[in-house]
Motif scaffolding. Structure first.
Motif, mmCIF file in Angstrom:
data_model
loop_
_atom_site.group_PDB
_atom_site.id
_atom_site.type_symbol
_atom_site.label_atom_id
_atom_site.label_comp_id
_atom_site.label_asym_id
_atom_site.label_seq_id
_atom_site.Cartn_x
_atom_site.Cartn_y
_atom_site.Cartn_z
ATOM 1 N N GLU A 1 -23.112 -30.565 36.232
ATOM 2 C CA GLU A 1 -24.021 -30.765 35.104
ATOM 3 C C GLU A 1 -23.899 -29.616 34.104
ATOM 4 O O GLU A 1 -23.963 -29.822 32.890
ATOM 5 N N THR B 1 -31.195 -32.980 34.111
ATOM 6 C CA THR B 1 -30.478 -34.229 34.394
ATOM 7 C C THR B 1 -30.960 -34.870 35.693
ATOM 8 O O THR B 1 -31.388 -34.187 36.623
ATOM 9 N N GLU B 2 -30.873 -36.191 35.734
ATOM 10 C CA GLU B 2 -31.266 -36.911 36.943
ATOM 11 C C GLU B 2 -30.348 -36.563 38.103
ATOM 12 O O GLU B 2 -30.780 -36.517 39.260
ATOM 13 N N LYS C 1 -31.615 -33.257 39.542
ATOM 14 C CA LYS C 1 -32.922 -33.463 40.181
ATOM 15 C C LYS C 1 -32.782 -34.205 41.509
ATOM 16 O O LYS C 1 -33.417 -33.850 42.505
ATOM 17 N N ASN C 2 -31.949 -35.246 41.522
ATOM 18 C CA ASN C 2 -31.748 -36.017 42.750
ATOM 19 C C ASN C 2 -31.089 -35.167 43.836
ATOM 20 O O ASN C 2 -31.447 -35.246 45.018
ATOM 21 N N GLU D 1 -33.601 -32.649 45.237
ATOM 22 C CA GLU D 1 -34.600 -33.329 46.069
ATOM 23 C C GLU D 1 -34.044 -33.593 47.460
ATOM 24 O O GLU D 1 -34.748 -33.437 48.468
#
Length: 317
Positions: free
Chosen positions: A54, A272-273, A276-277, A280
């Protein structure tokens, strides 16, 4: 007309400053090396590699992860601190090598050896108990620990590590003591907790969840969203803060324009997703914090750790 040595030196300085300014404006124009101060496969390495793609997209250049493990994360940070301050060597470091290790061992770097670009992740710590411990609540933990100095047997991955400083912070807050048993990592610690060999430790919520350990209190300013029923030590009248967090740092002499460019890219990457994913799944929180706030967070942690290290007799002679 011959130029005097003073005038020549001034001209050289001006030329160097102009060249650095021009380079900063064009930055980046080539590959960036991101130093990870721990071996492959560990939490810091995984967090860095989640950020890597990213960050590369946001900067428009490739970012190559380079593992430089050893000495509690200090070897990689020495490399970053002493590298050329041009933005092409950056570090992704957790707090412990910067906020704790300089108090535990004599190092060629300190907090001021770096510029702080951005925080990228945060992992809160909790005080947890063995299912076989003679206490099931934080109040019982306090009473048991304060009854006799060697009542409590607690675990950590070793002196000066973040979990060790976390439990020392908790004990310092309640003015209690205990017997320290070091292990090689969270896995063996958890096994010892389940067996009842040790009674308590400070670690991430992920460790507590994975091992079904009893969470007594959160070492955070506010309650942890995933554990809304668990009170903070602050709420209970014993303020204690402990966490693992990491972010990007560069050598102290890095031009502000380059730091600003990295910070902007960092904010984009953390938002960005994909990142974040990934965080997590690693039981961490993707959290962006700009340079000044990031540095303040680490400075406060360093002050706390200095006190804890001194109280525990871990400071170098």
């Amino acid at each position: 007309m011959r130029m005097t040595s003073r005038a020549a030196a001034l001209a050289l300085v001006c030329t160097t400053v102009w060249a650095m300014s021009a380079a900063a404006q064009d930055y980046p124009t080539r590959q960036i090396n991101m130093v990870i101060p721990f071996p492959p496969g560990g939490n810091t390495d995984l967090m860095a590699r989640a950020l890597q793609p990213e960050l590369a997209k946001a900067l428009g250049q490739s970012v190559v992860a380079i593992n430089k493990g050893g000495a509690g994360g200090t070897i990689g940070n020495i490399e970053v601190a002493t590298s050329r301050a041009d933005g092409y060597t950056i570090g992704l470091t957790p707090n412990n090598p910067l906020t704790a290790q300089p108090h535990v061992q004599k190092l060629p770097y300190g907090m001021d050896s770096f510029k702080y670009v951005c925080l990228t992740y945060y992992v809160p710590y909790v005080v947890m108990a063995s299912p076989k411990a003679p206490f099931k609540t934080f109040q019982e933990f306090v009473a048991y620990t304060k009854a006799k100095s060697d009542n409590l047997i607690y675990a950590s991955p070793g002196p000066g590590t973040q979990p060790h400083l976390g439990i020392l912070s908790a004990l310092g807050a309640i003015k209690g003591e205990g017997v320290h048993v070091p292990f090689t990592g969270a896995g063996p610690m958890s096994q010892a907790m389940l067996a009842g060999t040790v009674m308590a430790m400070s670690e991430s919520t992920a460790v507590a969840k994975a091992s079904n350990l009893i969470v007594l209190a959160a070492q955070t300013k506010d309650r942890i969203p995933t554990l809304p029923d668990v009170p903070t030590m602050r709420e209970l009248g014993f303020p204690s803060e402990a966490f693992s967090a990491g972010g990007l740092v560069v050598p102290a002499a890095t031009p502000d324009a380059i730091v600003a460019r990295l910070q902007k890219a960092c904010a984009e990457a953390v938002a960005t997703e994909g990142y974040k994913n990934a965080t997590e799944k690693l039981n961490a929180e993707a959290r962006f914090m700009p340079g000044p706030e990031f540095k303040s967070m680490f400075v406060e942690d360093s002050v706390r750790n200095a006190d804890a290290v001194k109280a525990a007799g871990l400071a170098p002679k």
